[in-house]
Scaffold this active site. Structure first.
Site, PDB file in Angstrom:
ATOM      1  NE  ARG A  68       1.542  -1.235  -2.192  1.00  0.00           N
ATOM      2  CZ  ARG A  68       1.184  -2.465  -1.876  1.00  0.00           C
ATOM      3  NH1 ARG A  68       1.309  -3.428  -2.729  1.00  0.00           N
ATOM      4  NH2 ARG A  68       0.664  -2.749  -0.692  1.00  0.00           N
ATOM      5  CB  THR A  69       5.349   3.590   0.909  1.00  0.00           C
ATOM      6  OG1 THR A  69       4.118   3.800   0.228  1.00  0.00           O
ATOM      7  CG2 THR A  69       5.979   4.925   1.228  1.00  0.00           C
ATOM      8  CE  LYS A 123       9.755  -2.767  25.732  1.00  0.00           C
ATOM      9  NZ  LYS A 123      11.210  -2.767  25.851  1.00  0.00           N
ATOM     10  NE  ARG A 161       3.125   4.491   5.353  1.00  0.00           N
ATOM     11  CZ  ARG A 161       2.659   3.990   4.205  1.00  0.00           C
ATOM     12  NH1 ARG A 161       2.168   2.770   4.159  1.00  0.00           N
ATOM     13  NH2 ARG A 161       2.695   4.707   3.104  1.00  0.00           N
ATOM     14  CG  HIS A 177       1.829   9.019   1.374  1.00  0.00           C
ATOM     15  ND1 HIS A 177       3.205   9.087   1.294  1.00  0.00           N
ATOM     16  CD2 HIS A 177       1.500   7.726   1.096  1.00  0.00           C
ATOM     17  CE1 HIS A 177       3.667   7.888   0.974  1.00  0.00           C
ATOM     18  NE2 HIS A 177       2.659   7.054   0.861  1.00  0.00           N
TER      19      HIS A 177
HETATM   20  C1  NCD Z   1      -1.232   4.502   0.347  1.00  0.00           C
HETATM   21  C2  NCD Z   1      -0.961   4.858   1.781  1.00  0.00           C
HETATM   22  O1  NCD Z   1      -0.385   4.091   2.528  1.00  0.00           O
HETATM   23  O2  NCD Z   1      -1.401   5.934   2.115  1.00  0.00           O
HETATM   24  N1  NCD Z   1      -0.369   3.603  -0.218  1.00  0.00           N
HETATM   25  C3  NCD Z   1       0.925   3.852  -0.433  1.00  0.00           C
HETATM   26  O3  NCD Z   1       1.575   4.615   0.235  1.00  0.00           O
HETATM   27  N2  NCD Z   1       1.482   3.224  -1.463  1.00  0.00           N
HETATM   28  C4  NCD Z   1      -2.646   4.205   0.099  1.00  0.00           C
HETATM   29  C5  NCD Z   1      -3.334   3.147   0.895  1.00  0.00           C
HETATM   30  O4  NCD Z   1      -2.848   2.623   1.878  1.00  0.00           O
HETATM   31  O5  NCD Z   1      -4.453   2.847   0.496  1.00  0.00           O
END
Ligand code: NCD
Length: 336
Positions: free
Chosen positions: A61-62, A92, A124, A152
């Protein structure tokens, strides 16, 4: 008010944003993004800009919402790494810093024609603090899309935007943050950000072993936020305007627990909770959702806005695209 936020152009944690900036700059811009999309008015303000989408941690999603937001404004996603952990040189033994410097070299254009930033790295990782480390060595903006159980920040902004859209404001709200309060970075970012608003009441509902970090609690108390910790969501279900549910962060080592039992308490959203909830409360979840919402009992309720909504109301997921479009256009705006 300046369009720049603290720490510009990097977005590392939610402390960087003030309620004034959110209200006067970010939200109006996100509204404009939504309106333009509705009337099919495509503004390509990111033509020539490039994004690296570097996701060491899991994401669908993100990542999709960042990439869609960037592309909609005419930018190009020039590199997207799925499972970067497996395929990158970090596997590595290369340091994160070196990886970021390499990506910078690819993204930076010839100095003479340099006007503003040429690119952005959306990052991420599984390690708290990684985004800040990356920003230290990066010329191009770094956006933290989740650093382990740390923060986040863009999720917190979209959460606030969703609340604003449904409740008309943020000052004065009561919110229950529910579930894995240790591993949930979305809760960390949202709690810090809500700490800057006035008259907010926060109920942290979790089993004892997953309570909110002491540092966050102290921060909230310092900011005069009323905080209460409890085990049973039903005790406050009738008091809150916002339910913020989270899954068990098994990816950061939290073990699944029984969400409906004597020792761990009650941290599930089901029809019983709905029957106690205010008529105009909203239910949020950053997703993915596993077993913490009884979907067949809750999804169709108009208060559930995490996934899809009725009557054209803003869903939390859609809010994410508009907020990220707004953030990108602010980062790359020439009118700073
Ligand atoms: C969250 C995350 O990755 O922190 N989801 C997201 O970014 N949409 C929450 C989760 O992973 O539970």
């Amino acid at each position: 008010m300046s369009m720049k936020f603290e720490g510009y152009p990097h977005i590392i944690d939610s402390h960087q944003f003030s309620p004034e900036w959110i209200n006067e700059i970010l939200f109006p811009l996100a509204n404009r993004m939504e309106k333009r999309e509705c009337i099919g008015n495509k503004v390509k303000s990111l033509v020539g800009k490039e994004m690296v989408s570097f996701f060491v941690g899991e994401s669908l999603r993100t990542r999709a919402s960042f990439e869609i937001a960037f592309r909609r404004l005419g930018g190009e996603v020039i590199f997207g790494s799925e499972a970067a952990r497996k395929f990158s040189s970090m596997a590595k033994g290369e340091s994160l810093e070196d990886t970021i410097v390499v990506l910078n070299e690819y993204l930076m254009k010839c100095n003479e024609s340099f006007d503003g930033y040429s690119g952005v790295i959306v990052l991420r990782t599984d390690q708290e603090g990684d985004a800040a480390r990356a920003a230290e060595v990066s010329q191009v903006p770094v956006i933290n899309a989740g650093d382990g159980p740390g923060q986040h920040p863009t999720q917190a902004l979209l959460d606030l935007y969703t609340i604003q859209k449904h409740l008309g404001g943020i000052n004065g709200i009561s919110i229950a943050m529910i579930g894995d309060l240790v591993g949930s970075r979305t809760i960390h970012s949202l709690a810090y950000l809500l700490g800057k608003y006035s008259d907010v009441k926060m109920y942290f509902v979790s089993p004892e072993h997953l309570q909110i970090r002491a540092g966050i609690k102290e921060y909230l108390l310092r900011h005069n936020i009323a905080v209460q910790e409890l085990r049973d969501l039903r005790e406050v279900a009738g008091l809150v305007d916002v339910f913020y549910q989270t899954r068990t962060q098994t990816n950061f080592g939290t073990e699944k627990w029984d969400r409906k039992d004597e020792t761990n308490g009650f941290t599930i959203i089901d029809k019983e909770v709905l029957s106690l909830a205010k008529k105009n409360a909203i239910i949020l979840h950053p997703l993915p959702c596993t077993d913490e919402i009884i979907r067949e009992e809750v999804d169709e309720d108009p208060r559930a806005v995490y996934l899809k909504t009725k009557n054209g109301k803003m869903s939390q997921v859609r809010a994410g695209v508009y907020i990220r479009q707004a953030l990108f256009s602010l980062i790359f705006s020439s009118e700073q």
